[in-house]
Design an enzyme around this catalytic site. Structure first.
Site, PDB file in Angstrom:
ATOM      1  N   ASP A 293       0.906  -1.082  -0.158  1.00 51.87           N
ATOM      2  CA  ASP A 293       0.229  -0.051   0.101  1.00 51.87           C
ATOM      3  C   ASP A 293       0.862   1.183   0.079  1.00 51.87           C
ATOM      4  O   ASP A 293       2.365   1.157   0.143  1.00 51.87           O
ATOM      5  CB  ASP A 293      -1.065  -0.085   1.264  1.00 51.87           C
ATOM      6  CG  ASP A 293      -2.252   0.860   0.948  1.00 51.87           C
ATOM      7  OD1 ASP A 293      -2.061   1.883   0.115  1.00 51.87           O
ATOM      8  OD2 ASP A 293      -3.162   0.787   1.648  1.00 51.87           O
TER       9      ASP A 293
HETATM   10  C1  NOJ Z   1      -3.942   3.926   0.143  1.00 47.08           C
HETATM   11  C2  NOJ Z   1      -5.295   3.013   0.232  1.00 47.08           C
HETATM   12  O1  NOJ Z   1      -4.938   2.431   1.505  1.00 47.08           O
HETATM   13  C3  NOJ Z   1      -5.666   2.107  -0.889  1.00 47.08           C
HETATM   14  O2  NOJ Z   1      -6.268   1.442  -0.676  1.00 47.08           O
HETATM   15  C4  NOJ Z   1      -5.258   2.689  -1.936  1.00 47.08           C
HETATM   16  O3  NOJ Z   1      -5.535   1.815  -2.865  1.00 47.08           O
HETATM   17  C5  NOJ Z   1      -4.126   3.465  -2.463  1.00 47.08           C
HETATM   18  N1  NOJ Z   1      -3.845   4.445  -1.151  1.00 47.08           N
HETATM   19  C6  NOJ Z   1      -3.560   4.046  -3.555  1.00 47.08           C
HETATM   20  O4  NOJ Z   1      -4.556   5.102  -3.801  1.00 47.08           O
END
Ligand code: NOJ
Length: 759
Positions: A293
């Site tokens: 993430d």
């Molecule tokens: C953080 C989020 O937790 C995740 O779900 C997302 O896909 C990513 N950012 C990318 O935007």
């Protein structure tokens, strides 16, 4: 024994190659498709170590969906093959321009994977996932994902960071809106539906996009419902509850996974060898790749398992994270770690091969660019908007109709004068919900607009107050209510009150909205609440004070027309909750599939008023039961369930294991005035087993439409699969047990039948 996640061994070189050595066995399903392995291998042979690492690097171009954007020269990196994927780049022109640098300027011309959070639609915004889940209609969900893929790919996006399949049992957690609720069985089914919708039947189809099962794993178990918070759950709970939706995604051939932010029983999910390698690659045979993430690799430092970026990169990679989203740590350290002999190049090769496989699978080498004239024809097409309305209608859950003690007030019928009151009646932007991707408020038809079209001058409108804050003088609203036959109040949360980093410490209606309802009640007219929210709200006061409550979530671009049709009775509501609605926040976490205590309530669940009720598991000031249980939802008719029956009341374990089943039946009758659909649910409970099992577990469901007076025999089979669980030896098996089975309208209803699984 508590399980140790990142084993000491994971730090040895032997394991580092194992972690990424998921082998070359054929996958069970369709990913990766035939032929791509050979092509990936051939390309890999031509790559320098730096180019290989480049494929494991991902950066956001454009809007930040995390704390900060790292300052790198993306164009320069692209030109030397230093980036494998870009996300958050919007619009066909932008996407093609970046792709052109990778394809035309880098030495090997490896195309980029263009990613984006396409969660519940791209431009055509569907209801939030928690709302879509309330349809109990995986096929419908699959169709929404397909449309999202068609629209996103028209602007060059070939990878979505969805579905989010985190089980969530705590409505404080803002991201509960993004998943399918609290049930692992339903979660696994929806996971598969989303994956099939996004990926289509052939990834080479330019309208197919890679799906990504996230956030692996346990993220939804955040302590106190506070986003990013720690998670500590047993291996059994992990396997029984949190892993099944991810396995559902894997079984549908999902191409990618995203590792989560949270620590899981002390080991950060983005450095968790047990979940990322032992389970995902080892047990499930996953052959796609894992992306971290947003900066979750760098977050190993604040978590306290790395003192510097180099160690963080090493630990994440050794555990099984293939691609670094946004932390810039793989780009900075992986080459050095290999040169120093801490990582084997073979391990890097395995990760790169996984990334290249997806690029070949998508046909990106043949077709790296998107057609810049396509989006115009595809986005918000008539069919897509029609599906948005259909999906919204299916997502609404009628929580109450005719309370407290009054007659049903819905459907309204078209002849009534309606006062539409509340801050969400005309809030176009909020209808989109969080994570609305390219959703645009100008595309939204609000409830006010739709009702005004239907009712003309019979519609009166007053905003009343704001969602948060706003006036406390409700004269205008009260005046409108006085002139009407019935009051419809559009209340709830604005779209940014749920989603990422949007946890709440209160789940009441925000601001002055409850006061507004109280004031409007003085007009003495029946009040219908339409509740817009990204989570279950605590609606005890509301349930005791208004006639009807329709849970509308955040319904997307067709919010208004869909709501108008359901409120006026063109279509009956048919949704049911996939998440428990508590009476009050003090009951949280609350979920239907809990264990029974050794001291369950003996008498009535009376909120502590029963004086003989000491030494029982209860509150002294609240009932144990929820306000609206999992599976709950009313419609414009009534259904009756006969007692559940079993085709045989005993089955031997050997027969069960050999594939024999028990048939479970009940008769469902439409006892009310109109044709409606009902979602019949199958629940079981096992007792006498080596470990305690939940009081109920969902094992099946069927949506059945019946005419007034019509009956249907509902039938399910219970076999080995329905009876298996992770037992005392952490084996996934069925055991001899007493079996209780319900076919029921919701998780707290139905008349059960008892049987035995004999040794
Ligand atoms: C953080 C989020 O937790 C995740 O779900 C997302 O896909 C990513 N950012 C990318 O935007």
């Amino acid at each position: 024994m508590p399980f140790s996640l990142l084993r000491g061994l994971a730090l040895s070189l032997a394991l580092v190659s194992l972690a990424h050595g998921a082998g070359t066995d054929s996958p069970a399903g369709g990913f990766p498709p035939p032929g791509v392995d050979e092509r990936a291998d051939a390309l890999l042979k031509r790559m320098t170590l730096e180019e290989k690492v480049g494929q494991l690097v991902q950066f956001s171009n454009g809007k930040a969906t995390g704390p900060e954007n790292v300052a790198v020269d993306q164009n320069e990196l692209l030109a030397r093959g230093g980036i494998g994927s870009i996300f958050n780049a919007i619009g066909a022109k932008t996407v093609n321009a970046m792709q052109r640098i990778a394809v035309e300027k880098s030495r090997l011309g490896i195309p980029l994977l263009m990613g984006l959070d396409v969660i519940h639609g791209y431009r055509t915004t569907f209801p939030i996932p928690l709302g879509l889940a309330a349809s109990w209609d995986p096929k419908l969900v699959e169709r929404t994902a397909r449309v999202a893929a068609i629209e996103a790919s028209a602007e060059g996006i070939r990878w979505t960071f969805a579905p989010m399949v985190d089980i969530a049992r705590d409505p404080r957690w803002g991201r509960i809106m993004e998943g399918n609720g609290e049930d692992p069985y339903l979660g696994a089914i929806y996971a598969g539906a989303y994956v099939r919708g996004f990926q289509g039947s052939d990834l080479r189809d330019p309208a197919s996009i890679l799906a990504c099962a996230k956030h692996y794993v346990g993220y939804g178990g955040a302590e106190a419902g506070r986003d990013y918070n720690s998670v500590d759950i047993s291996e059994r709970m992990l396997r029984d509850v949190y892993l099944p939706p991810f396995e559902g995604a894997k079984n549908a051939d999902v191409a990618t996974f995203m590792s989560a932010f949270n620590t899981l029983s002390g080991v950060p999910a983005s450095a968790n060898h047990f979940t990322l390698t032992t389970v995902l690659r080892g047990e499930w045979g996953f052959r796609g790749f894992v992306v971290s993430d947003w900066t979750s690799i760098a977050e190993l430092i604040p978590h306290g398992i790395a003192l510097d970026g180099r160690t963080a990169a090493f630990k994440a990679f050794a555990a099984g994270v293939d691609m670094d989203m946004q932390a810039n740590l793989y780009a900075t350290h992986l080459v050095g770690l290999v040169r120093e002999g801490r990582l084997e190049e073979r391990a890097i090769d395995d990760s790169v091969r996984s990334v290249l496989r997806t690029k070949y699978a998508l046909g990106l080498f043949e077709n790296p660019y998107c057609d810049e004239s396509l989006a115009e024809k595809v986005l918000l097409s008539k069919e897509h908007v029609a599906l948005a309305r259909e999906a919204a209608e299916a997502s609404f859950v009628l929580l109450q109709n005719g309370g407290p003690g009054g007659p049903p007030v819905l459907p309204l019928g078209a002849d009534k004068a309606v006062a539409l009151i509340g801050p969400l009646a005309d809030a176009a932007d909020d209808m989109l919900g969080e994570w609305a991707c390219q959703g645009n408020k100008n595309d939204v038809v609000t409830l006010r607009a739709a009702l005004s079209e239907r009712l003309g001058s019979k519609l009166l409108y007053a905003k009343g107050t704001e969602i948060v804050g706003g006036v406390k003088d409700f004269e205008e609203a009260l005046a409108a209510a006085r002139q009407a036959d019935v009051v419809v109040m559009a209340v709830g949360e604005h779209r940014h009150m749920s989603g990422e980093a949007a946890s709440r410490s209160s789940i009441d209606l925000p601001g002055n909205q409850r006061a507004l309802i109280e004031a409007v009640k003085a007009a003495g007219k029946p009040v219908v609440l339409v509740v817009f929210s990204g989570r279950p709200l605590a609606l005890s006061w509301e349930a005791a004070n208004v006639s009807a409550i329709l849970q509308a979530w955040h319904p997307g671009v067709q919010a208004g027309p869909a709501l108008a049709r359901v409120l006026l009775g063109d279509v009956p509501p048919a949704g049911k909750l996939t998440v428990t609605f508590p009476r009050s926040l003090g009951q949280v976490p609350i979920y239907y599939n809990h264990f029974k205590t050794g001291r369950p309530i003996g008498g009535e669940d009376d909120g502590g008023k029963d004086s003989g009720a000491r030494f029982q598991s209860r509150y002294i000031d609240e009932k144990n039961s929820p306000l609206f249980p999992f599976g709950w939802g009313l419609t414009y008719t009534t259904f009756e369930y006969s007692p559940t029956t079993l085709s045989r009341d005993r089955i031997s374990l050997a027969d069960l294991n050999a594939g024999k089943t028990i048939t479970v039946e009940a008769t469902l009758t439409n006892t009310g005035p109109q044709e409606c659909a009902e979602i019949a649910q199958l629940y079981i409970r096992l007792r006498g087993t080596s470990v305690a099992r939940p009081v109920r577990e969902l094992k099946g469901f069927e949506k059945i439409t019946l005419r007034p007076g019509e009956s249907r025999r509902v039938r399910f089979a219970i076999g080995k699969e329905q009876c298996e669980f992770w037992n005392i030896d952490m084996k996934h098996v069925a055991e001899p047990a007493a079996l209780t089975v319900w076919i029921a309208p919701h998780s707290a209803g139905g008349t059960p039948a008892d049987g035995m699984i004999d040794p």
